[in-house]
Design an enzyme around this catalytic site. Structure first.
Site, short mmCIF file in Angstrom:
data_model
loop_
_atom_site.label_atom_id
_atom_site.label_comp_id
_atom_site.label_asym_id
_atom_site.label_seq_id
_atom_site.Cartn_x
_atom_site.Cartn_y
_atom_site.Cartn_z
N LYS A 101 -2.83 -5.10 -1.02
CA LYS A 101 -3.47 -4.27 -2.04
C LYS A 101 -4.37 -3.24 -1.36
O LYS A 101 -5.22 -3.61 -0.54
CB LYS A 101 -4.30 -5.19 -2.93
CG LYS A 101 -4.43 -4.78 -4.36
CD LYS A 101 -5.06 -5.94 -5.11
CE LYS A 101 -5.43 -5.57 -6.50
NZ LYS A 101 -6.34 -6.56 -7.07
C1 E4P Z 1 -6.55 -6.98 -10.41
O1 E4P Z 1 -5.67 -6.56 -9.68
C2 E4P Z 1 -7.83 -6.28 -10.57
O2 E4P Z 1 -8.56 -6.30 -9.39
C3 E4P Z 1 -8.59 -6.94 -11.70
O3 E4P Z 1 -7.72 -7.06 -12.81
C4 E4P Z 1 -9.87 -6.21 -12.07
O4 E4P Z 1 -10.38 -6.79 -13.24
P1 E4P Z 1 -11.89 -6.50 -13.74
O5 E4P Z 1 -11.98 -5.07 -14.15
O6 E4P Z 1 -12.06 -7.44 -14.92
O7 E4P Z 1 -12.79 -6.85 -12.59
#
Ligand code: E4P
Length: 217
Positions: free
Chosen positions: A83
């Protein structure tokens, strides 16, 4: 629509995975920090449990270090998706890693233009953050719709991975729009089973069963 679970908590992933509800897992530095575990160890444990893609996020900001981190993460298991953030350095890293055959999830996407760039850079997944846009009174679901239109217009194969999901309603709306994947916290996936009329109907059936003395076992 595929379900990814958005957590680094092993027990919660296992519970949903045993039910066939987990097509993959997403983590980020905040979720790893919350788990209190070492990133390499916990990610390996998740990869051993889940057969689908497991996203592990780099923490460097420059392309050279990001690439080195991404290559190290990719060695954990064949199902790692590295990522990277949607920055210019993240796009450079995405292109190199995807050319090397590594799955890449480009994260922190808040606009259709950003999603277009990620697709051009060969991303396997683009992660538009619905909840964080909604928090600012913007329309996160509209962004998913726009990206769906753009990717379909030109046949981009990058998967739309709806992220930052806060409610069961987000899940059904993403499925209606045609997101390829939605990643949600375990509590949101479980909340999808809830309906007030199910609870009401079940209470009535239980009361009638008791009144009539119905016994099966
Ligand atoms: C997943 O890939 C993201 O990092 C995550 O869904 C972020 O979620 P949040 O905005 O609730 O922290």
């Amino acid at each position: 629509m595929k379900f990814f679970v958005d957590t680094a908590e092993i027990d919660q992933i296992k519970e949903l995975n045993d039910l066939g509800m987990v097509d993959g897992v997403t983590t980020n530095p905040s979720l790893i920090a919350k788990s209190g575990r070492d990133i390499l160890e916990v990610t390996k444990e998740i990869c051993d449990m889940v057969s689908g893609p497991v996203s592990a996020e780099v923490v460097a900001l420059d392309a050279e270090t990001m690439l080195a981190e991404g290559r190290k993460l990719a060695k954990i298991a064949d199902n790692i998706a590295v990522k990277v953030p949607l920055t210019w350095a993240g796009l450079q890293t995405c292109k190199t890693l995807s050319d090397e055959g590594t799955m890449v999830n480009v994260t922190l996407c808040f606009s259709a233009n950003q999603a277009l760039l990620a697709a051009k850079a060969g991303a396997t997944f683009i992660s538009p953050f619905i909840g964080r846009l909604d928090d600012l009174n913007m329309d996160g679901l509209e962004l998913i719709e726009d990206i769906r239109t753009i990717y379909d217009n030109y046949g981009f194969e990058t998967n739309i991975l709806a992220a930052s999901i806060r409610s069961a309603n987000h899940m059904s709306e993403c499925a209606k729009i045609g997101a390829d994947v939605a990643t949600a916290p375990p509590a949101v996936i479980k909340a999808m089973a809830n309906h007030v009329l199910t609870d009401k109907g079940l209470a009535a059936f239980m009361a009638d069963a008791e009144k009539a003395g119905i016994k099966i076992m």
